[in-house]
Design a protein around this motif. Structure first.
Motif, PDB file in Angstrom:
ATOM      1  N   LEU A  83       0.837  -1.200   0.000  1.00 16.42           N
ATOM      2  CA  LEU A  83       0.000   0.000   0.000  1.00 16.42           C
ATOM      3  C   LEU A  83       0.872   1.252   0.000  1.00 16.42           C
ATOM      4  O   LEU A  83       0.744   2.111  -0.876  1.00 16.42           O
ATOM      5  N   PHE A  84       1.758   1.337   0.980  1.00 15.01           N
ATOM      6  CA  PHE A  84       2.649   2.498   1.080  1.00 15.01           C
ATOM      7  C   PHE A  84       4.091   2.046   1.207  1.00 15.01           C
ATOM      8  O   PHE A  84       4.378   1.065   1.903  1.00 15.01           O
ATOM      9  N   GLU A  85       4.975   2.771   0.548  1.00 17.18           N
ATOM     10  CA  GLU A  85       6.412   2.616   0.780  1.00 17.18           C
ATOM     11  C   GLU A  85       6.975   4.010   1.009  1.00 17.18           C
ATOM     12  O   GLU A  85       6.944   4.841   0.096  1.00 17.18           O
ATOM     13  N   PHE A  86       7.418   4.253   2.206  1.00 17.24           N
ATOM     14  CA  PHE A  86       8.084   5.521   2.515  1.00 17.24           C
ATOM     15  C   PHE A  86       9.563   5.224   2.733  1.00 17.24           C
ATOM     16  O   PHE A  86       9.906   4.437   3.604  1.00 17.24           O
ATOM     17  N   GLU A  87      10.382   5.853   1.933  1.00 14.91           N
ATOM     18  CA  GLU A  87      11.838   5.620   2.061  1.00 14.91           C
ATOM     19  C   GLU A  87      12.515   6.910   2.473  1.00 14.91           C
ATOM     20  O   GLU A  87      12.640   7.827   1.661  1.00 14.91           O
ATOM     21  N   ASN A  88      12.916   6.970   3.723  1.00 13.07           N
ATOM     22  CA  ASN A  88      13.604   8.168   4.255  1.00 13.07           C
ATOM     23  C   ASN A  88      12.887   9.443   3.836  1.00 13.07           C
ATOM     24  O   ASN A  88      13.497  10.428   3.428  1.00 13.07           O
ATOM     25  N   ARG A 117       5.430  17.782  -2.607  1.00 16.89           N
ATOM     26  CA  ARG A 117       6.632  17.128  -3.118  1.00 16.89           C
ATOM     27  C   ARG A 117       7.606  16.910  -1.951  1.00 16.89           C
ATOM     28  O   ARG A 117       7.848  17.830  -1.167  1.00 16.89           O
ATOM     29  N   ALA A 118       8.150  15.705  -1.866  1.00 11.39           N
ATOM     30  CA  ALA A 118       9.086  15.400  -0.780  1.00 11.39           C
ATOM     31  C   ALA A 118      10.365  16.203  -0.950  1.00 11.39           C
ATOM     32  O   ALA A 118      10.843  16.387  -2.072  1.00 11.39           O
ATOM     33  N   SER A 119      10.909  16.677   0.173  1.00 10.80           N
ATOM     34  CA  SER A 119      12.205  17.353   0.121  1.00 10.80           C
ATOM     35  C   SER A 119      13.319  16.320  -0.028  1.00 10.80           C
ATOM     36  O   SER A 119      14.305  16.542  -0.730  1.00 10.80           O
ATOM     37  N   LEU A 120      13.136  15.193   0.637  1.00  6.08           N
ATOM     38  CA  LEU A 120      14.112  14.097   0.575  1.00  6.08           C
ATOM     39  C   LEU A 120      13.359  12.776   0.583  1.00  6.08           C
ATOM     40  O   LEU A 120      12.244  12.693   1.094  1.00  6.08           O
ATOM     41  N   GLY A 121      14.000  11.739   0.072  1.00  2.00           N
ATOM     42  CA  GLY A 121      13.402  10.414   0.107  1.00  2.00           C
ATOM     43  C   GLY A 121      12.319  10.257  -0.942  1.00  2.00           C
ATOM     44  O   GLY A 121      12.170  11.097  -1.837  1.00  2.00           O
ATOM     45  N   ARG A 122      11.588   9.155  -0.819  1.00  2.00           N
ATOM     46  CA  ARG A 122      10.550   8.931  -1.821  1.00  2.00           C
ATOM     47  C   ARG A 122       9.340   8.250  -1.202  1.00  2.00           C
ATOM     48  O   ARG A 122       9.421   7.606  -0.149  1.00  2.00           O
ATOM     49  N   VAL A 123       8.222   8.415  -1.878  1.00  2.00           N
ATOM     50  CA  VAL A 123       6.976   7.794  -1.443  1.00  2.00           C
ATOM     51  C   VAL A 123       6.395   7.021  -2.623  1.00  2.00           C
ATOM     52  O   VAL A 123       6.460   7.472  -3.772  1.00  2.00           O
ATOM     53  N   ARG A 124       5.875   5.848  -2.334  1.00  2.00           N
ATOM     54  CA  ARG A 124       5.190   5.038  -3.354  1.00  2.00           C
ATOM     55  C   ARG A 124       3.838   4.610  -2.777  1.00  2.00           C
ATOM     56  O   ARG A 124       3.756   4.185  -1.622  1.00  2.00           O
ATOM     57  N   VAL A 125       2.835   4.738  -3.593  1.00  2.00           N
ATOM     58  CA  VAL A 125       1.499   4.272  -3.211  1.00  2.00           C
ATOM     59  C   VAL A 125       1.084   3.250  -4.268  1.00  2.00           C
ATOM     60  O   VAL A 125       1.108   3.563  -5.466  1.00  2.00           O
ATOM     61  N   PHE A 126       0.727   2.050  -3.854  1.00  2.00           N
ATOM     62  CA  PHE A 126       0.488   0.936  -4.781  1.00  2.00           C
ATOM     63  C   PHE A 126       1.684   0.768  -5.734  1.00  2.00           C
ATOM     64  O   PHE A 126       1.506   0.503  -6.924  1.00  2.00           O
ATOM     65  N   GLY A 127       2.861   1.018  -5.238  1.00  2.00           N
ATOM     66  CA  GLY A 127       4.070   0.848  -6.048  1.00  2.00           C
ATOM     67  C   GLY A 127       4.337   1.979  -7.029  1.00  2.00           C
ATOM     68  O   GLY A 127       5.222   1.879  -7.873  1.00  2.00           O
ATOM     69  N   THR A 128       3.567   3.065  -6.904  1.00  2.00           N
ATOM     70  CA  THR A 128       3.661   4.141  -7.897  1.00  2.00           C
ATOM     71  C   THR A 128       3.970   5.463  -7.215  1.00  2.00           C
ATOM     72  O   THR A 128       3.475   5.736  -6.116  1.00  2.00           O
TER      73      THR A 128
END
Lengths: 273, 319
Positions: free
Chosen positions: B4-9, B54-65
C-alpha cells in the motif's frame, strides 16, 4: 469500475469539462453575478444613449458619425466592459476555489484542475460575451451609423473574441498567482492593454487590444491616417481574419500555458494557501 | 501484490519547519490509523501520499507508484480532507455529480451512482438541499460521499470525526468499519485515539513529523511493557518496599512523598516490578494496598512515546 470513462488526458477532459461548465453555470446565478451582469449591460448602454440624446446625433465637424459612435461603442463594450468583466470573473478562477476550500477536490482527481479551469473559463466567457452582445443589440438601433447591421456583426464578433482572449489572459494570471490576483490583473490591464497597446511596432503586436482595434478598423473599413498606419500605432493594415487568427493563437497560448502550469504546480499552491 | 505504502527516508521541509522527518516504513494493504496531535504531520503525510506535496528528501510510493508521476493513481484513491466544505449554492447531488465526472465517470451512469452513494452515507433525503445549509455532520458525510463515490481502492480520511456529535461519530465509525471489513485499504488520520481504535487495529503513531511507533494494538501493548513508566504503589510498609527495590537495575527513579503511604517509581521494565511485588508480598515482606500505573492502552503508549522524546527513536513492530 466498468461504468467509468476509461483513460485520462484529453478524453477525460472532453467528458468532464461539459460537466464542470454545467455545474458552474448553474451555480453562477447568484444575486451578485446577476447584478454584475445587469451593471455591465446598463452602464455602457446608458452612457451611449445619453450621448446620443444630448448631442442629437451630431458629431464634430470633419468627423464621420459612424466612426465616432462605432469607436465609442468599441471602447465601452469590447474594450472596457469585457476586460473588466473577465477581470472579475476569470482572474479569481483558482483563488476562489482555494478560498472555498474546494480546490483540494480538483487536486485529487486525475486532470481535475484542468477541467475546473476550462469549465470556469467557459462560464466566465459566456457571462461576459452575453453582456457585450446585449449592449450591442440594444444600443446600435439608436446610434446614428450608416450600416448598423455591419456594426452589430462586428461588435458581436469583437465581444466574443475579447471575452475569449481576456478570459484566457486573466485566467493565466490567476493560475500563476493566487494572492492579490485581482490587483495584479488590474495593473496588467491598465499598463499593458491600456498603455502598451498604443506603442507602435513590435510592442503592441502581442497585445489583445491592438488586435481587436485592427479587426474593427478592417471590418468597418475605417481609414487610418498614413503616418499612424505606417507606424502601426492604432491598427494593423492586414486582413481582419488574419487578426482573428492572431487572437485565437493568443488564446491558445494563454490557455495552454495556464493548463500546463495548473497541472504542474497547483498542489504546492494549495498547501501554501 | 504491491504494498500500500512505501516511505523511504521520506522528509518534507516547509522552509525551516519540519513537516515529515525521515519516515521509513513499508505497509501492506489494510486499514491503518495515523494518530498524532494537531501539527504532528498527519496532513503533510497525506499531502505526500496524494501527490499534492513534493518530498524534500526520500521517496513515497502508493500501490508501487510515485503519486506525483502517475496521474491515474488518484482514480484508485479517495480523499476526505480535513478542511471544511464551504461550497455555496449547490446541492450535494450536484456537487457529487461534478466530483464523479472529474473522476472520469460517464454522464449516463452518474445519476444512479450519485443516488447510490447518497443512500450509503445517509444523505438521500437531503440530497437536493444546498450544502451550505447542512449541519457539520452532514457536510462531513458529503465529503465522505465524494471520497468513496468513484469506488477507490484506498480511502484516506483526515480528521473525519471533527465537529461530529455522538450520533454522527457512531454513524461515521459504522461506515468506516464497513469499509475496512470490505477488504479495501484505509488510512484514517485522527488526533483522538479512542475514536480510531474502533475502526482498525493497526496504528501509526506520529509526532513532530516522525513515526514514533507502528503496529497492531497487541504489538504496541507489548511495546508498552518494555517502556519506562511511572507507577505509584500504596503500602503501609513503604520503607521496606523501597529498600527491597533500591538495588534493582530496572528502577530508574524513586520518590517518597512527605505525606501518605505512596511510593512513586519510574520503572524501565514494569513487568519485572509486578513480579517482584508479587514475590515480596508472597514472602511476607508486606502488603500492597494499591498500584496505580499505566492503563495499558494505546493512548498511554502514545503519551509515553511523546513525552520520552519526540521520536529520537522509532519503535517499529511491523513492516
Amino acid at each position: 469500475m466498468a461504468e467509468r470513462a476509461v483513460g485520462g488526458g484529453l478524453r477525460r477532459l472532453i467528458t468532464s469539462v461539459p460537466e464542470v461548465f454545467r455545474y458552474e453555470f448553474a451555480r453562477s446565478f447568484t444575486p451578485w453575478r446577476t447584478v454584475l451582469w445587469l451593471g455591465m449591460v446598463a452602464v455602457p448602454l446608458v452612457l451611449l444613449l445619453t450621448v446620443v440624446l444630448m448631442t442629437g446625433g451630431r458629431v464634430p465637424s470633419g468627423a464621420e458619425s459612424s466612426f465616432v459612435y462605432a469607436m465609442m461603442l468599441y471602447f465601452l463594450v469590447p474594450q472596457v466592459m469585457t476586460m473588466l468583466g473577465m477581470l472579475l470573473l476569470a482572474a479569481p478562477v483558482v483563488s476562489s476555489e482555494i478560498e472555498s476550500q474546494a480546490w483540494v477536490y480538483a487536486l485529487v482527481r486525475c486532470g481535475g484542475r484542468r477541467s475546473v479551469l476550462l469549465g470556469k473559463y467557459l462560464v466566465a466567457v459566456l457571462w461576459t460575451a452575453s453582456a457585450g452582445v446585449a449592449v450591442s443589440t440594444m444600443s446600435i438601433p439608436f446610434l446614428p451609423v450608416e450600416n448598423p447591421w455591419r456594426l452589430w456583426v462586428t461588435m458581436v464578433a469583437l465581444c466574443v473574441l475579447a471575452s475569449l482572449a481576456y478570459g484566457a489572459l486573466f485566467g493565466l494570471i490567476g493560475v500563476l498567482r493566487q494572492k492579490r490576483v485581482m490587483v495584479i490583473a488590474f495593473v496588467y490591464a491598465i499598463l499593458v492593454e491600456g498603455l502598451l497597446g498604443w506603442i507602435p511596432a513590435v510592442i503592441n503586436q502581442g497585445i489583445v487590444s491592438f488586435r481587436l482595434r485592427s479587426i474593427l478598423f478592417r471590418w468597418m473599413d475605417f481609414q487610418v491616417e498614413k503616418s499612424l498606419r505606417d507606424a502601426r500605432m492604432i491598427a494593423e493594415d492586414t486582413s481582419g481574419w488574419g487578426q482573428v487568427g492572431w487572437i485565437l493563437v493568443m488564446v491558445a497560448v494563454f490557455l495552454g500555458v495556464a493548463l500546463w502550469w495548473v497541472g504542474r504546480t497547483a498542489g504546492e499552491s494549495v498547501s501554501e494557501a | 501484490m504491491e504494498p500500500l505504502f512505501e516511505f523511504e527516508n521520506l522528509s518534507l521541509m516547509y522552509g525551516t519547519v519540519i513537516g515529515v522527518n525521515d519516515l521509513h516504513i513499508t505497509l501492506p494493504r489494510g486499514a491503518y490509523a495515523l494518530v498524532g496531535p494537531n501539527g504532528a504531520g498527519k496532513s503533510t503525510l497525506i499531502g505526500l501520499i496524494t501527490g499534492a506535496l513534493r518530498a524534500s528528501l526520500g521517496r513515497v510510493r502508493v500501490f508501487g507508484t510515485d503519486p506525483r508521476a502517475s496521474s491515474g493513481l488518484m482514480d484508485r484513491i479517495g480523499l476526505c480532507p480535513a478542511s471544511e466544505l464551504l461550497v455555496h449554492g449547490v446541492s450535494a447531488r450536484q456537487w457529487l455529480r461534478l466530483q464523479l465526472s472529474l473522476a472520469g465517470w460517464r454522464s449516463g451512469t452518474l445519476v444512479d451512482r450519485v443516488d447510490e452513494v447518497l443512500e450509503r452515507v445517509g444523505l438521500r433525503e437531503a440530497a437536493d438541499k444546498a450544502i451550505h445549509t447542512y449541519s457539520l455532520g452532514m457536510r462531513q458525510r458529503c465529503k465522505l460521499a465524494q471520497a468513496i463515490a468513484h469506488d477507490p481502492e484506498l480511502l484516506i480520511l483526515d480528521e473525519p470525526f471533527n465537529g461530529l456529535d455522538p450520533i454522527g461519530r457512531a454513524q461515521m465509525t459504522e461506515l468506516l468499519v464497513e469499509w475496512a471489513q470490505s477488504g479495501k485499504s484505509l488510512l484514517l488520520a485522527s488526533h483522538v485515539l479512542h475514536e480510531v481504535e474502533r475502526v482498525t487495529d493497526s496504528f501509526m503513531l506520529i509526532y513532530g513529523g516522525r513515526l514514533l511507533a507502528s503496529g497492531t494494538a497487541g504489538e504496541l501493548r507489548r511495546l508498552l511493557a518494555d517502556l519506562p513508566q511511572d507507577i505509584v504503589i500504596e503500602t503501609s510498609q513503604r520503607d521496606e518496599l523501597a529498600k527491597m527495590l533500591a538495588g534493582k537495575s530496572w528502577i530508574r527513579a524513586m520518590h517518597r512523598p512527605a505525606v501518605g503511604n505512596e511510593l512513586v517509581l519510574t520503572v524501565d521494565r514494569p513487568l519485572e516490578l509486578y513480579e517482584a511485588l508479587a514475590h515480596w508480598a508472597g514472602q511476607g515482606g508486606g502488603s500492597v494496598d494499591r498500584v496505580v500505573g499505566s492503563d495499558g492502552d494505546i493512548s498511554t503508549l502514545f503519551r509515553l512515546l511523546v513525552s520520552r522524546h519526540r521520536g529520537e527513536r522509532a519503535y517499529q513492530t511491523k513492516g
